[in-house]
Design a protein around this motif. Structure first.
Motif, PDB file in Angstrom:
ATOM      1  N   GLY A 102     138.019 -10.846  18.150  1.00 36.09           N
ATOM      2  CA  GLY A 102     139.453 -10.936  17.932  1.00 36.09           C
ATOM      3  C   GLY A 102     139.831  -9.943  16.849  1.00 36.09           C
ATOM      4  N   ARG A 103     140.957  -9.269  17.050  1.00 39.05           N
ATOM      5  CA  ARG A 103     141.348  -8.218  16.112  1.00 39.05           C
ATOM      6  C   ARG A 103     142.101  -8.754  14.894  1.00 39.05           C
ATOM      7  NH1 ARG A 103     144.460  -3.299  18.441  1.00 39.05           N
ATOM      8  NH2 ARG A 103     145.319  -4.685  20.024  1.00 39.05           N
ATOM      9  N   ALA A 105     145.018  -7.662  12.074  1.00 36.75           N
ATOM     10  CA  ALA A 105     146.104  -6.699  11.871  1.00 36.75           C
ATOM     11  C   ALA A 105     145.677  -5.682  10.815  1.00 36.75           C
ATOM     12  CB  ALA A 105     147.377  -7.423  11.445  1.00 36.75           C
ATOM     13  N   ARG A 106     146.095  -4.435  11.001  1.00 35.89           N
ATOM     14  CA  ARG A 106     145.568  -3.351  10.167  1.00 35.89           C
ATOM     15  C   ARG A 106     145.848  -3.533   8.674  1.00 35.89           C
ATOM     16  NH1 ARG A 106     146.668  -1.538  15.073  1.00 35.89           N
ATOM     17  NH2 ARG A 106     145.546   0.171  16.055  1.00 35.89           N
ATOM     18  N   TYR A 107     146.983  -4.128   8.315  1.00 35.39           N
ATOM     19  CA  TYR A 107     147.314  -4.262   6.891  1.00 35.39           C
ATOM     20  C   TYR A 107     146.295  -5.122   6.159  1.00 35.39           C
ATOM     21  CZ  TYR A 107     148.924  -9.103   7.125  1.00 35.39           C
ATOM     22  OH  TYR A 107     148.976 -10.468   7.259  1.00 35.39           O
ATOM     23  N   ALA A 108     145.551  -5.946   6.920  1.00 33.36           N
ATOM     24  CA  ALA A 108     144.638  -6.916   6.303  1.00 33.36           C
ATOM     25  C   ALA A 108     143.176  -6.490   6.428  1.00 33.36           C
ATOM     26  CB  ALA A 108     144.845  -8.284   6.956  1.00 33.36           C
ATOM     27  N   ARG A 109     142.923  -5.266   6.878  1.00 36.41           N
ATOM     28  CA  ARG A 109     141.529  -4.870   7.136  1.00 36.41           C
ATOM     29  C   ARG A 109     140.796  -4.371   5.893  1.00 36.41           C
ATOM     30  NH1 ARG A 109     142.019  -1.857  13.078  1.00 36.41           N
ATOM     31  NH2 ARG A 109     142.879  -3.702  14.123  1.00 36.41           N
ATOM     32  N   GLY A 110     141.531  -3.907   4.896  1.00 35.72           N
ATOM     33  CA  GLY A 110     140.888  -3.365   3.700  1.00 35.72           C
ATOM     34  C   GLY A 110     141.097  -4.266   2.499  1.00 35.72           C
ATOM     35  N   ARG A 111     141.248  -3.645   1.311  1.00 32.79           N
ATOM     36  CA  ARG A 111     141.483  -4.448   0.101  1.00 32.79           C
ATOM     37  C   ARG A 111     142.857  -5.114   0.179  1.00 32.79           C
ATOM     38  NH1 ARG A 111     141.667  -1.685  -5.203  1.00 32.79           N
ATOM     39  NH2 ARG A 111     141.724  -3.814  -5.972  1.00 32.79           N
ATOM     40  N   ASP A 112     143.021  -6.168  -0.572  1.00 32.14           N
ATOM     41  CA  ASP A 112     144.291  -6.895  -0.643  1.00 32.14           C
ATOM     42  C   ASP A 112     145.392  -5.949  -1.146  1.00 32.14           C
ATOM     43  OD1 ASP A 112     146.442  -8.468  -1.331  1.00 32.14           O
ATOM     44  OD2 ASP A 112     145.239 -10.014  -2.318  1.00 32.14           O
ATOM     45  N   TYR A 113     146.405  -5.710  -0.307  1.00 32.44           N
ATOM     46  CA  TYR A 113     147.444  -4.742  -0.691  1.00 32.44           C
ATOM     47  C   TYR A 113     148.229  -5.195  -1.921  1.00 32.44           C
ATOM     48  CZ  TYR A 113     150.939  -7.744   1.590  1.00 32.44           C
ATOM     49  OH  TYR A 113     151.744  -8.801   1.928  1.00 32.44           O
ATOM     50  N   HIS A 114     148.314  -6.505  -2.156  1.00 34.58           N
ATOM     51  CA  HIS A 114     149.019  -6.961  -3.362  1.00 34.58           C
ATOM     52  C   HIS A 114     148.361  -6.351  -4.599  1.00 34.58           C
ATOM     53  CE1 HIS A 114     149.506 -10.314  -0.430  1.00 34.58           C
ATOM     54  NE2 HIS A 114     150.748 -10.295  -0.867  1.00 34.58           N
ATOM     55  N   ARG A 115     147.019  -6.404  -4.621  1.00 36.98           N
ATOM     56  CA  ARG A 115     146.285  -5.865  -5.767  1.00 36.98           C
ATOM     57  C   ARG A 115     146.413  -4.349  -5.845  1.00 36.98           C
ATOM     58  NH1 ARG A 115     142.223  -9.006  -8.248  1.00 36.98           N
ATOM     59  NH2 ARG A 115     142.106 -11.081  -7.335  1.00 36.98           N
ATOM     60  N   VAL A 116     146.298  -3.705  -4.673  1.00 38.66           N
ATOM     61  CA  VAL A 116     146.295  -2.232  -4.642  1.00 38.66           C
ATOM     62  C   VAL A 116     147.635  -1.687  -5.156  1.00 38.66           C
ATOM     63  CG1 VAL A 116     146.050  -0.202  -3.162  1.00 38.66           C
ATOM     64  CG2 VAL A 116     144.641  -2.222  -2.734  1.00 38.66           C
ATOM     65  N   LEU A 247     143.388 -12.152  16.364  1.00 39.62           N
ATOM     66  CA  LEU A 247     142.787 -13.304  15.673  1.00 39.62           C
ATOM     67  C   LEU A 247     143.519 -13.601  14.368  1.00 39.62           C
ATOM     68  CD1 LEU A 247     140.352 -15.301  15.497  1.00 39.62           C
ATOM     69  CD2 LEU A 247     139.085 -13.472  14.350  1.00 39.62           C
ATOM     70  N   PHE A 248     144.016 -12.558  13.725  1.00 36.29           N
ATOM     71  CA  PHE A 248     144.719 -12.707  12.443  1.00 36.29           C
ATOM     72  C   PHE A 248     145.802 -11.640  12.414  1.00 36.29           C
ATOM     73  CE2 PHE A 248     145.665 -11.825   8.065  1.00 36.29           C
ATOM     74  CZ  PHE A 248     145.446 -12.987   7.356  1.00 36.29           C
ATOM     75  N   GLY A 249     147.073 -12.072  12.510  1.00 35.22           N
ATOM     76  CA  GLY A 249     148.180 -11.124  12.522  1.00 35.22           C
ATOM     77  C   GLY A 249     148.307 -10.437  13.872  1.00 35.22           C
ATOM     78  N   CYS A 250     149.176  -9.432  13.932  1.00 34.58           N
ATOM     79  CA  CYS A 250     149.441  -8.730  15.196  1.00 34.58           C
ATOM     80  C   CYS A 250     150.113  -7.400  14.854  1.00 34.58           C
ATOM     81  CB  CYS A 250     150.359  -9.591  16.061  1.00 34.58           C
ATOM     82  SG  CYS A 250     151.049  -8.767  17.509  1.00 34.58           S
ATOM     83  N   ASP A 251     149.691  -6.346  15.533  1.00 29.35           N
ATOM     84  CA  ASP A 251     150.297  -5.019  15.323  1.00 29.35           C
ATOM     85  C   ASP A 251     151.017  -4.519  16.563  1.00 29.35           C
ATOM     86  OD1 ASP A 251     149.369  -4.656  12.702  1.00 29.35           O
ATOM     87  OD2 ASP A 251     147.518  -3.676  13.354  1.00 29.35           O
ATOM     88  N   ALA A 252     151.183  -5.371  17.579  1.00 32.36           N
ATOM     89  CA  ALA A 252     151.630  -4.860  18.884  1.00 32.36           C
ATOM     90  C   ALA A 252     152.965  -4.122  18.810  1.00 32.36           C
ATOM     91  CB  ALA A 252     151.709  -6.009  19.888  1.00 32.36           C
ATOM     92  N   CYS A 253     153.920  -4.647  18.022  1.00 35.78           N
ATOM     93  CA  CYS A 253     155.234  -3.980  17.996  1.00 35.78           C
ATOM     94  C   CYS A 253     155.154  -2.643  17.269  1.00 35.78           C
ATOM     95  CB  CYS A 253     156.314  -4.882  17.405  1.00 35.78           C
ATOM     96  SG  CYS A 253     155.896  -5.670  15.852  1.00 35.78           S
ATOM     97  N   GLY A 280     137.658  -5.209  10.736  1.00 35.88           N
ATOM     98  CA  GLY A 280     138.641  -4.832  11.751  1.00 35.88           C
ATOM     99  C   GLY A 280     138.746  -5.872  12.853  1.00 35.88           C
ATOM    100  N   SER A 281     137.660  -6.621  13.042  1.00 32.30           N
ATOM    101  CA  SER A 281     137.648  -7.692  14.043  1.00 32.30           C
ATOM    102  C   SER A 281     136.511  -8.649  13.683  1.00 32.30           C
ATOM    103  CB  SER A 281     137.432  -7.114  15.448  1.00 32.30           C
ATOM    104  OG  SER A 281     136.120  -6.586  15.561  1.00 32.30           O
TER     105      SER A 281
END
Ligand code: SF4
Ligand code: SF4
Length: 324
Positions: A102-103, A105-116, A247-253, A280-281
């Motif tokens: 299950g994929r 969403a790309r925003y959640a694949r790396g470090r926590d963006y809040h921290r970055v 699986l977590f989030g969605c990037d389809a749009c 990534g999945s």
């Protein structure tokens, strides 16, 4: 001590310095707007009244702060808006051996963006606090009720598409996470760009697996991002076969949007290594067997930890059943 209003020329000069600092800090987009109430507060109130926020009850709290930043920071005059680009939109490979995955969403694949975002915004806010001790500077990265997209548009970072996301120009698309510094310091606004970025396009609406999008309105209670992350408990019956492979989030749009394609310009957009994918999945059968100890010890970012163990298992089991 209250701040002292800057004279026009000094205001322009301080604004230019701040924008230069933001560029040096590597933000893909940055701009400044006046801290005015948003233009369409009634649209947000109507969206809430129609129940489109689902179980996200926190959205219905502090509505007055969300629509008017001077209620978030008293006497706020300006908002410094920034965006990081976390993806170039390169399509995911869909190999046969990925069928049981299950994929994410790309925003959640790396470090926590809040921290970055925060670890680069805070030093800039702190340097401004030292320079202007009578003024206040509040850093917000999804941590305060603020209409971040509305302010980003006013600050000239982009325009809102029918999928309700910010669309940055020059190949940046909607692969964006946003942050702000709300301040009582009066700065010079940067120009915004008028116009509809969509025209007659309806690709995001057509691509949405759950028909969650109407032009410039997303019914979050039908959105896979909400249903896989925020929604607790069993999903509605209609959702059982609709999650595609998310699986977590969605990037389809975003994937469907012509502004967010993997073009040459998108490939030239600088993307911080912080956002490089570590997850990534996930293999669905493994997730369905996770224990709470495993979920905590897998090294997931805080963003991924937002979904409870029960939600991860529910999401995995839905996809397993769909793929069976
Ligand atoms: S994130 Fe997915 S489910 Fe949500 S509106 Fe976009 S396409 Fe639809
Ligand atoms: S896919 Fe088309 S309609 Fe949707 S946001 Fe992008 S340009 Fe607008």
């Amino acid at each position: 001590m209250d701040g002292i209003a800057l004279k026009s020329a000094e205001r322009d000069s301080v604004t230019a310095e701040i924008l230069s600092q933001l560029a040096d800090a590597g933000f893909a987009l940055a701009g400044i707007c006046d801290a005015k109430p948003i233009d369409r507060p009634h649209a947000f109130a109507a969206w809430l009244a129609e129940g489109h926020h689902g179980q996200m009850h926190y959205l219905a709290k502090h509505v007055s702060k969300r629509v008017d930043p001077s209620q978030l920071v008293e006497d706020a005059k300006s908002i410094i808006c920034v965006a990081d680009c976390y993806s170039d939109g390169k399509p995911d490979e869909r190999r046969v051996d990925h069928e049981r995955h299950g994929r994410i969403a790309r925003y959640a694949r790396g470090r926590d963006y809040h921290r970055v975002l925060r670890e680069r915004l805070e030093p800039i806010a702190q340097s401004l606090r030292l320079r202007f001790p009578g003024e206040r500077f509040r850093v917000c990265v999804d941590t305060a009720p603020i209409a971040e997209r509305d302010h980003a548009v006013r600050a000239g970072l982009g325009r809102i598409g029918k999928h309700t996301l910010l669309i940055g120009d020059h190949g940046v698309g909607s692969w964006l996470v946003l942050g702000e510094i709300v301040t009582t310091l009066h700065l010079t606004p940067t120009p915004s760009r008028d116009g509809d970025p969509c025209g007659s396009c309806t690709r995001c609406i057509d691509a949405c697996p759950t028909q969650a999008i109407e032009p410039w309105k997303v019914k979050a209670e039908r959105c896979i991002s909400y249903l896989t992350i925020e929604h607790e408990g069993e999903p509605a019956e209609w959702f059982r076969n609709r999650a595609d492979d998310w699986l977590f989030g969605c990037d389809a749009c975003i994937e469907a949007c012509p502004h967010s394609q993997w073009t040459l310009r998108a490939r030239e957009t600088p993307i911080r290594s912080d956002y490089a994918a570590t997850h990534g999945s996930f293999e669905l059968d493994a997730v369905a067997r996770w224990t709470e100890e495993e979920r905590i010890n897998l090294g997931l970012s805080e963003v991924l930890l937002r979904a409870s163990l029960a939600s991860w298992k529910r999401n995995a089991e839905l996809l397993v059943r769909k793929q069976a």
